[in-house]
Write an enzyme that holds these catalytic residues in place. Structure first.
Site, PDB file in Angstrom:
ATOM      1  CB  CYS A  69       0.914   6.524  11.314  1.00 16.70           C
ATOM      2  SG  CYS A  69       1.483   8.085  10.759  1.00 16.70           S
TER       3      CYS A  69
ATOM      4  CB  CYS B 233       7.341  -4.901   8.669  1.00 15.02           C
ATOM      5  SG  CYS B 233       8.593  -3.956   9.564  1.00 15.02           S
TER       6      CYS B 233
ATOM      7  CB  SER C 234       9.513   4.994  14.971  1.00 13.64           C
ATOM      8  OG  SER C 234       9.174   5.380  13.659  1.00 13.64           O
ATOM      9  CG  LEU C 235      12.327   7.741  21.179  1.00 16.53           C
ATOM     10  CD1 LEU C 235      13.537   6.842  21.024  1.00 16.53           C
ATOM     11  CD2 LEU C 235      12.765   9.132  21.639  1.00 16.53           C
ATOM     12  CG  HIS C 236       6.696   5.077  18.878  1.00 15.10           C
ATOM     13  ND1 HIS C 236       6.290   6.244  18.288  1.00 15.10           N
ATOM     14  CD2 HIS C 236       6.768   4.174  17.871  1.00 15.10           C
ATOM     15  CE1 HIS C 236       6.131   6.055  16.985  1.00 15.10           C
ATOM     16  NE2 HIS C 236       6.424   4.817  16.706  1.00 15.10           N
TER      17      HIS C 236
ATOM     18  CB  CYS D  51       5.937  -1.947  16.097  1.00 11.48           C
ATOM     19  SG  CYS D  51       7.614  -1.482  15.608  1.00 11.48           S
TER      20      CYS D  51
ATOM     21  CB  CYS E  31       2.840  -1.367  13.358  1.00  9.64           C
ATOM     22  SG  CYS E  31       3.023  -1.119  11.593  1.00  9.64           S
TER      23      CYS E  31
ATOM     24  CG  ASN F 141      -3.703   6.566  13.254  1.00  8.91           C
ATOM     25  OD1 ASN F 141      -4.576   7.411  13.336  1.00  8.91           O
ATOM     26  ND2 ASN F 141      -2.472   6.846  12.837  1.00  8.91           N
TER      27      ASN F 141
ATOM     28  CD  GLU G 295      -3.022  -1.037   2.256  1.00  2.57           C
ATOM     29  OE1 GLU G 295      -4.179  -1.342   1.956  1.00  2.57           O
ATOM     30  OE2 GLU G 295      -2.696  -0.698   3.405  1.00  2.57           O
TER      31      GLU G 295
ATOM     32  CD  GLU H 137      13.334   0.208   9.882  1.00  8.66           C
ATOM     33  OE1 GLU H 137      12.329   0.681  10.435  1.00  8.66           O
ATOM     34  OE2 GLU H 137      14.340   0.892   9.624  1.00  8.66           O
TER      35      GLU H 137
ATOM     36  CB  SER I   5      10.136   6.879   9.116  1.00 10.00           C
ATOM     37  OG  SER I   5       9.760   6.650  10.441  1.00 10.00           O
TER      38      SER I   5
ATOM     39  CB  CYS J 254       3.080   7.629   2.814  1.00 13.31           C
ATOM     40  SG  CYS J 254       3.605   6.499   4.108  1.00 13.31           S
TER      41      CYS J 254
HETATM   42  N1  SAH Z   1       9.499   1.095   9.826  1.00 17.53           N
HETATM   43  C1  SAH Z   1       9.577   2.526   9.806  1.00 17.53           C
HETATM   44  C2  SAH Z   1       8.585   3.187   8.889  1.00 17.53           C
HETATM   45  C3  SAH Z   1       7.169   2.682   8.845  1.00 17.53           C
HETATM   46  S1  SAH Z   1       6.034   3.099  10.092  1.00 17.53           S
HETATM   47  C4  SAH Z   1       9.471   3.050  11.217  1.00 17.53           C
HETATM   48  O1  SAH Z   1       9.274   2.274  12.126  1.00 17.53           O
HETATM   49  O2  SAH Z   1       9.630   4.246  11.402  1.00 17.53           O
HETATM   50  C5  SAH Z   1       5.719   4.829   9.967  1.00 17.53           C
HETATM   51  C6  SAH Z   1       5.378   5.454  11.309  1.00 17.53           C
HETATM   52  O3  SAH Z   1       4.063   5.092  11.757  1.00 17.53           O
HETATM   53  C7  SAH Z   1       6.334   5.016  12.411  1.00 17.53           C
HETATM   54  O4  SAH Z   1       6.659   6.135  13.206  1.00 17.53           O
HETATM   55  C8  SAH Z   1       5.470   4.049  13.184  1.00 17.53           C
HETATM   56  O5  SAH Z   1       5.948   3.810  14.475  1.00 17.53           O
HETATM   57  C9  SAH Z   1       4.115   4.736  13.125  1.00 17.53           C
HETATM   58  N2  SAH Z   1       2.990   3.883  13.496  1.00 17.53           N
HETATM   59  C10 SAH Z   1       2.839   2.568  13.301  1.00 17.53           C
HETATM   60  N3  SAH Z   1       1.661   2.143  13.793  1.00 17.53           N
HETATM   61  C11 SAH Z   1       1.047   3.221  14.301  1.00 17.53           C
HETATM   62  C12 SAH Z   1      -0.207   3.433  14.941  1.00 17.53           C
HETATM   63  N4  SAH Z   1      -1.064   2.436  15.147  1.00 17.53           N
HETATM   64  N5  SAH Z   1      -0.521   4.690  15.312  1.00 17.53           N
HETATM   65  C13 SAH Z   1       0.344   5.716  15.084  1.00 17.53           C
HETATM   66  N6  SAH Z   1       1.534   5.583  14.488  1.00 17.53           N
HETATM   67  C14 SAH Z   1       1.888   4.351  14.113  1.00 17.53           C
END
Ligand code: SAH
Length: 344
Positions: free
Chosen positions: A334, A113, A215-217, A117, A120, A291, A93, A161, A192, A106
């Site tokens: 995202c 992947c 993507s720190l979170h 995570c 995701c 999301n 997608e 990734e 990213s 995007c």
């Molecule tokens: N693998 C890369 C790029 C893909 S994800 C990465 O990890 O950065 C793109 C962004 O969306 C990342 O910051 C990821 O952590 C975020 N993301 C994934 N699932 C999400 C969700 N349910 N809500 C908000 N952001 C999310």
């Protein structure tokens, strides 16, 4: 014999390869323009080449294009989500967003992947394969041709990734940036990563003027490991020290993505810890209201909590914004991209 992926080749490589077939150099230029400027899906569309030459080329090379399998348009903001079918029947997608400054796409870098995570959707289906540079590029051509527009900005934030498909991603970046190709400026590109340290170190040496997003979170290993298994291999403090070095050496500000999950990573303490750990380095913090991904059970923080969190960061002197979410009604936000179209 497997055919050569011609759209993944740099101009000099196409030139060399056609020369070995006994073709003059202006042919390489013509083929290159069809592939990169027009974004054609087949050799038959190269109408200034003879039928015989087109046949010769299609015997030796393949154009790894993406066919539009399905397309959803958001009623809220016009965001378009594409489901593309690849040459081997796999699906990926991409999401096209319209901003004041132009169109941003995007793009995905892998089918599936490996990172898994917790929040995701892409990880749910596991990892299938890497995309070639041509397949990353073709997402842009397919969207441009479908909408009759020009894409000006790229974010490598779709499925996959990027640092886990490093060579193809770097090749893609150089191809998309080529003056005789799509000519998209590096400053209009964001890459990213979930925080693969060797990838960050390698990228530092590539001398590309793109924006690195991390993507720190979470500000510490306790929370981050629960959300992102990759943190076991590349823990927060080591990651942040690699990021600091990257920012120092490249003088480019890093964008830290921080998706907000209610009761998980959105406390005042987390904000204070995050502010502290990003002290004195070129950093922009991007708070993302999480999301929904049904499998995860995680819920977004409330808007009030996000606001408060962002105020703590601001007061500490950090640079912070809250990301506006686009395409929420079509699962294009995202983390909501997945490869199996039977799932949605
Ligand atoms: N693998 C890369 C790029 C893909 S994800 C990465 O990890 O950065 C793109 C962004 O969306 C990342 O910051 C990821 O952590 C975020 N993301 C994934 N699932 C999400 C969700 N349910 N809500 C908000 N952001 C999310």
């Amino acid at each position: 014999m497997e055919k050569t992926d011609i759209k993944a080749m740099h101009f000099e490589e196409v030139s060399e390869s056609l020369k070995s077939l006994g073709l003059p150099s202006f042919r390489a230029k013509q083929v290159w323009q069809w592939l990169h400027q027009k974004g054609v899906a087949s050799f038959d569309e190269m109408t200034n080449l003879s039928k015989q030459l087109r046949d010769t080329l299609s015997d030796k090379y393949v154009i790894k294009f993406c066919e539009v399998e399905r397309k959803s348009v958001s009623a809220l903001d016009g965001t378009v989500k594409y489901l593309f079918r690849l040459y081997d029947g796999q699906f990926i997608e991409s999401v096209l967003m319209k901003y004041k400054y132009g169109y941003s796409l995007c793009v995905s870098t892998q089918v599936g992947c490996r990172m898994n995570c917790a929040f995701c959707a892409t990880g749910v289906g596991g990892f299938i394969r890497n995309l070639s540079a041509a397949e990353i590029l073709s997402q842009i051509h397919a969207a441009q041709n479908d909408m009759d527009i020009k894409v000006s900005h790229i974010v490598l934030m779709g499925m996959g990734e990027p640092m886990d498909n490093y060579e193809n991603v770097i090749r893609f970046l150089r191809l998309v940036n080529n003056d005789d190709g799509l000519n998209i400026g590096m400053r209009n590109i964001s890459l990213s990563t979930c925080g693969i340290i060797p990838g960050i170190k390698n990228l530092q040496g590539e001398n590309l003027q793109l924006t690195l997003s991390v993507s720190l979170h979470a500000p510490n290993d306790n929370i981050r490991t629960k959300l992102m298994p990759v943190n076991k291999k590349y823990p927060v403090d080591e990651l942040l020290s690699a990021c600091r070095e990257y920012a120092d050496v490249t003088s480019r500000r890093i964008s830290y993505e921080y998706a907000m999950f209610g009761g998980v990573n959105d406390s005042d303490e987390c904000a204070v810890e995050l502010a502290e750990k990003l002290k004195g380095t070129l950093a922009h913090i991007n708070l993302i209201p999480a999301n929904d991904v049904t499998e995860s059970g995680l819920k977004s923080s409330t808007p009030e909590r996000i606001k408060h969190f962002s105020e703590i960061l601001e007061k500490a002197g950090r640079n912070v914004t809250v990301r506006r979410s686009l395409g929420g009604d079509i699962d294009a936000s995202c983390g909501q991209l997945r490869s199996k179209h039977i799932n949605n």
